[in-house]
Design an enzyme around this catalytic site. Structure first.
Site, mmCIF file in Angstrom:
data_model
loop_
_atom_site.group_PDB
_atom_site.id
_atom_site.type_symbol
_atom_site.label_atom_id
_atom_site.label_comp_id
_atom_site.label_asym_id
_atom_site.label_seq_id
_atom_site.Cartn_x
_atom_site.Cartn_y
_atom_site.Cartn_z
ATOM 1 N N HIS A 1 0.818 -1.226 0.000
ATOM 2 C CA HIS A 1 0.000 0.000 0.000
ATOM 3 C C HIS A 1 0.844 1.266 0.000
ATOM 4 O O HIS A 1 2.050 1.247 0.270
ATOM 5 C CB HIS A 1 -0.960 0.001 1.200
ATOM 6 N N CYS B 1 2.625 -4.956 7.050
ATOM 7 C CA CYS B 1 2.330 -4.742 5.636
ATOM 8 C C CYS B 1 3.493 -4.028 4.948
ATOM 9 O O CYS B 1 4.388 -3.493 5.595
ATOM 10 C CB CYS B 1 1.042 -3.945 5.467
#
Length: 537
Positions: free
Chosen positions: A429, A448
């Site tokens: 992301h 992440c």
């Protein structure tokens, strides 16, 4: 009396079993020999269901101990392959070659011959599996190495081998990737360097820069020459050539490229040939863990390099910096492979339960208006009035609410996220924390993977399904609405951890073992019998 066979050596080893059959054939009727052989194979193979299944299906036909040329060729090919196991970084003693030779030398009956037949099959299966998919189970090393290792069935391996050219089949067991072949070549090169004494004396650990001179600079100069980063020179000055050599070293070791030999750079320069060889041997095992088919087009994230790449037909067509999980329990990014299915433009951030209870709940107890940029919602998704809730009444187990950050430039996920559904809840992301990408070590997230150039990454993905991917992306982005954009072709994603890689130009590069995983793997390999060897050039 059936004579005892002497211990075979050299070429005698691959022929003596044929002689065994000739001798044994005179000892008892053929039917009795066949029955005794089958019974012995069945008993000895019972340890491995796949091996047992192969012999049941083939009517207990011998593939190793026959007197035909094919059996002799299989025996020869197997023992030759086993003698080269350490070339691949496999533990030579794991295959008990000397014990197997002794067992073969001790054949005195058809029953003994049947046991040798099964033993050869079991050793073959062990070696074949090890070379194809590694000999260490990743999950026993670190819980965050969650690779699904596909190990071929024993009966399939034996059936394929029995119908193939033995030497060719054994050669093709190893991963066919160009990276594996390059790592093998680098392993041999480092072994030759180790035999020759390495890169010479280490360098004093102190900061050196352009304009410096003296014995320490000479020591640095000599080390860089031996490592191949600097042409031979007699200078004692930290001149422009030495600065360029330091920059080249920094670039190939994932360090900040500033041409200054600071303490961090010197420590990496002082890493021994043995240390680098360990990294390469671990990388070979890690390469065996990866899927055989990576995908003609795939995404590759190397955690130690803090990078994310798109690879097309073996070539990197896009690369960007990344941030990975912080080096602490519960935050380290796991290693696994999956398939990217879609991206979300203008994403909401649905706060993970672990972050809610460990980080935000304590803040809300102290101040109900804390983290005000995050919405608190009930089980029906309705926004909760913070002033009407006494957060002190709730524990981590009883907290009944969810938390969400709506789409915005301040969103923790930035303006786009890339999803490959997985049980670890890991994805790629955007991020508003752009300053982190300038740092050398980029381990700051909750697990992440944050991308430095997420828009450009999106354009590259959309290029295979949109005529003008950039315009399409921004047309969706400008709506400000959370939008799921499916990828028409799912893309394999491989999140790896590699401290040693070889570039397409054949240059070996090394990275720091940021989570200490490679050290654990090497320790397991060492305990299994893998040893560093110095090979004369």
């Amino acid at each position: 009396m059936i004579p005892r066979f002497v211990q075979p050596s050299g070429k005698t080893l691959i022929k003596f079993l044929s002689v065994a059959w000739l001798v044994l054939s005179e000892a008892a009727p053929v039917s009795a020999q066949i029955t005794a052989f089958k019974q012995a194979v069945a008993e000895a193979a019972s340890e491995n269901e796949g091996v047992s299944a192969f012999y049941r299906d083939s009517g207990y036909k011998a593939i190793w101990t026959g007197k035909d040329a094919e059996s002799m060729e299989r025996r020869s090919a197997l023992f030759n392959a086993l003698s080269l196991a350490d070339l691949h970084g496999l533990p030579q003693d794991r295959y008990k070659v000397e014990a197997l030779k002794a067992q073969m030398a001790d054949v005195r009956s058809v029953r003994d011959l049947g046991q040798v037949e099964a033993a050869l099959s079991q050793i073959f299966v062990k070696y074949a599996r090890d070379l194809q998919s590694g000999f260490i189970k990743p999950s026993t090393i670190d819980k965050d190495i969650v690779r699904k290792i596909t190990r071929p069935e024993s009966n399939v391996l034996l059936s394929e081998f029995a119908n193939a050219k033995p030497s060719a089949y054994l050669r093709e067991l190893a991963p066919a990737s160009s990276q594996y072949r390059a790592l093998l070549k680098e392993k041999i090169s480092l072994e030759q360097l180790l035999a020759a004494g390495g890169w010479g004396p280490s360098v004093p650990v102190r900061k050196m820069k352009s304009g410096d001179a003296g014995r320490d600079v000479i020591a640095l100069r000599n080390r860089l020459i031996e490592m191949g980063y600097l042409n031979r020179t007699a200078t004692s000055q930290y001149d422009s050539s030495m600065q360029k050599a330091v920059e080249a070293f920094q670039r190939s070791h994932g360090l900040e490229v500033d041409g200054v030999a600071g303490t961090g750079t010197i420590k990496e320069i002082n890493k021994s040939v043995a240390d680098r060889l360990k990294s390469v041997i671990v990388a070979l095992e890690r390469e065996r863990w990866l899927p055989r088919e990576r995908g003609k087009r795939h995404i590759l994230v190397n955690q130690t390099d803090f990078s994310a790449q798109i690879v097309d037909e073996g070539y990197v067509t896009f690369q960007t910096r990344s941030v990975i999980g912080k080096n602490m329990e519960g935050r380290r990014t796991p290693e696994f492979s999956d398939e990217m299915e879609h991206m979300v433009i203008n994403p909401s951030w649905y706060v993970p339960r672990s972050i809610i209870t460990k980080e935000y709940l304590p803040k809300l107890r102290a101040n109900p208006n804390a983290v005000s940029h995050i919405e608190i919602t009930d089980s029906r998704g309705r926004r909760v009035n913070r002033g009407a809730v006494n957060f002190s009444n709730y524990s981590a187990k009883t907290f009944p609410f969810s938390m969400r950050q709506p789409p915005s430039k301040r969103n923790a996920l930035g303006l786009v996220k890339f999803i490959f559904p997985n049980k670890h809840n890991i994805y790629l992301h955007d991020t508003p924390q752009k300053h982190l990408f300038a740092r050398e070590v980029r381990a700051y997230s909750h697990g992440c993977i944050r991308l430095s150039q997420p828009f450009e990454f999106a354009y590259a993905l959309l290029a295979h399904q949109e005529e003008n991917p950039k315009d399409y992306f921004h047309s969706v982005l400008n709506t400000g609405t959370e939008t799921k954009v499916p990828l028409k072709q799912k893309l394999p994603v491989h999140i790896i951890y590699r401290t040693a890689v070889v570039t397409n130009t054949g240059k070996a590069e090394f990275r720091k073992d940021i989570y200490g995983r490679d050290a654990k793997i090497w320790d397991a390999m060492r305990r299994a019998g893998v040893a560093l060897s110095a090979v004369q050039g």
